[in-house]
Scaffold this motif. Structure first.
Motif, PDB file in Angstrom:
ATOM      1  N   GLU A  18       0.833  -1.207   0.000  1.00 47.56           N
ATOM      2  CA  GLU A  18       0.000   0.000   0.000  1.00 47.56           C
ATOM      3  C   GLU A  18       0.867   1.257   0.000  1.00 47.56           C
ATOM      4  OE1 GLU A  18      -3.210   0.375  -0.386  1.00 47.56           O
ATOM      5  OE2 GLU A  18      -3.759  -1.757  -0.347  1.00 47.56           O
ATOM      6  N   ALA A  19       2.009   1.209   0.697  1.00 56.20           N
ATOM      7  CA  ALA A  19       2.902   2.367   0.750  1.00 56.20           C
ATOM      8  C   ALA A  19       3.503   2.665  -0.613  1.00 56.20           C
ATOM      9  CB  ALA A  19       4.005   2.122   1.775  1.00 56.20           C
ATOM     10  N   GLU A  20       3.890   1.623  -1.347  1.00 53.36           N
ATOM     11  CA  GLU A  20       4.583   1.822  -2.616  1.00 53.36           C
ATOM     12  C   GLU A  20       3.644   1.903  -3.813  1.00 53.36           C
ATOM     13  OE1 GLU A  20       7.994  -0.632  -3.326  1.00 53.36           O
ATOM     14  OE2 GLU A  20       8.507  -0.742  -1.199  1.00 53.36           O
ATOM     15  N   LEU A  21       2.502   1.201  -3.722  1.00 56.17           N
ATOM     16  CA  LEU A  21       1.649   1.056  -4.899  1.00 56.17           C
ATOM     17  C   LEU A  21       0.194   1.455  -4.676  1.00 56.17           C
ATOM     18  CD1 LEU A  21       2.921  -2.528  -5.867  1.00 56.17           C
ATOM     19  CD2 LEU A  21       3.675  -0.360  -6.874  1.00 56.17           C
ATOM     20  N   GLY A  22      -0.205   1.672  -3.433  1.00 58.89           N
ATOM     21  CA  GLY A  22      -1.625   1.847  -3.148  1.00 58.89           C
ATOM     22  C   GLY A  22      -1.960   3.099  -2.373  1.00 58.89           C
ATOM     23  N   ALA A  23      -2.834   2.948  -1.381  1.00 63.83           N
ATOM     24  CA  ALA A  23      -3.411   4.093  -0.670  1.00 63.83           C
ATOM     25  C   ALA A  23      -2.410   4.853   0.173  1.00 63.83           C
ATOM     26  CB  ALA A  23      -4.568   3.610   0.215  1.00 63.83           C
ATOM     27  N   GLY A  24      -1.242   4.252   0.452  1.00 64.02           N
ATOM     28  CA  GLY A  24      -0.255   4.923   1.275  1.00 64.02           C
ATOM     29  C   GLY A  24       0.690   5.838   0.522  1.00 64.02           C
ATOM     30  N   ARG A  25       0.587   5.851  -0.805  1.00 68.36           N
ATOM     31  CA  ARG A  25       1.464   6.732  -1.579  1.00 68.36           C
ATOM     32  C   ARG A  25       1.220   8.192  -1.198  1.00 68.36           C
ATOM     33  NH1 ARG A  25      -0.139   4.871  -7.466  1.00 68.36           N
ATOM     34  NH2 ARG A  25      -2.102   4.723  -6.327  1.00 68.36           N
ATOM     35  N   GLY A  26       2.317   8.911  -0.995  1.00 65.48           N
ATOM     36  CA  GLY A  26       2.197  10.325  -0.651  1.00 65.48           C
ATOM     37  C   GLY A  26       2.202  10.605   0.833  1.00 65.48           C
TER      38      GLY A  26
END
Length: 256
Positions: free
Chosen positions: A60-68
């Protein structure tokens, strides 16, 4: 195939390639198992291990909702309640078991958790614990469509789809148990935010994905009752990668 990445419940020693205290895997609750060596001997592939929720949160951090987001808390609601923390753009692993929000106590001397302790978040919000409570209530004479739906779907457990179907029918027991889960998840999330001051809380896992944005919003509202800095609340978001998030994170783990 050149390598294998695997996410497992329990405490992971990545260097040793072992899994310990994986309470939601039958027979694994009190053992340390050399899983990486076992799989290497069977498959002849290099193996990297990670905690199941930690690898899903990495995805999620790299590809999903956690980006940014430079910091966020991942809460994954499924058979149990798993969690993981990203701080300063890095997963915080601790000594291998960081982020166990499912075993934060939200009610002193509360319900019995599958871990054997009382009052944990998982005792109220994990599917396994919720099913145990539902069976106890049925045995005490209460009615519910949960187990009829389970049988009609050919399931042997109250899977996330069973809960969603029961809620759509207005089943009173399902509504009450999900309400309890929301309260517990809100208390745990709010307390974790007070401790870590993260930018976001991302809700995933089988139950979280199935119940969707409305479930996330209810947890957000419940968490706000516990957050001491309500003027600067974190964002609450639904995980974007769905049921494949864990597999994607495990693949990232094994990628050079």
């Amino acid at each position: 195939v050149t390598a294998l990445g695997l996410g497992s419940p329990g405490q992971i020693d990545a260097a040793a390639g072992t899994v310990s205290n994986a309470g939601n895997l039958p027979g694994w609750a009190a053992i340390t198992y050399p899983l990486a060596d076992d799989l290497f001997s069977r498959l002849g592939l290099p193996v990297k291990l990670g905690n199941d929720v930690q690898v899903a949160v990495r995805a999620e951090a790299e590809l999903g909702a956690g980006r940014g987001y430079g910091s966020f808390l991942g809460i994954f609601a499924g058979t149990g309640i798993g969690g993981s923390v990203v701080m300063a753009d890095e997963l915080w692993l601790g000594r291998g078991a960081a982020g166990e929000i499912g075993h934060m106590v939200v009610a002193l001397d509360g319900e019995l958790c599958p871990c054997g302790r009382r009052g944990c978040t998982e005792a109220y919000a994990g599917r396994a614990a919720m099913e145990t409570t539902a069976r106890q209530w049925v045995a005490a004479g209460r009615s519910t469509a949960l187990f009829d739906i389970m049988a009609a779907k050919g399931r042997t457990r109250l899977a996330s789809g069973v809960w969603a179907k029961a809620l759509s029918r207005g089943d009173e027991m399902a509504i009450e148990l999900i309400d309890r889960a929301v309260v517990a998840l809100g208390a745990a999330a709010g307390s974790a935010v007070n401790l870590l001051d993260v930018e976001a809380v991302i809700i995933g896992g089988g139950l979280g994905i199935r119940l969707g944005e409305e479930f996330v919003e209810r947890i957000r509202i419940a968490a706000m009752d516990h957050i001491v800095m309500p003027a600067q609340p974190p964002d609450f978001r639904l995980a974007e990668l769905g049921d494949l998030g864990g597999a994607m994170g495990a693949a990232l783990l094994a990628t050079p």
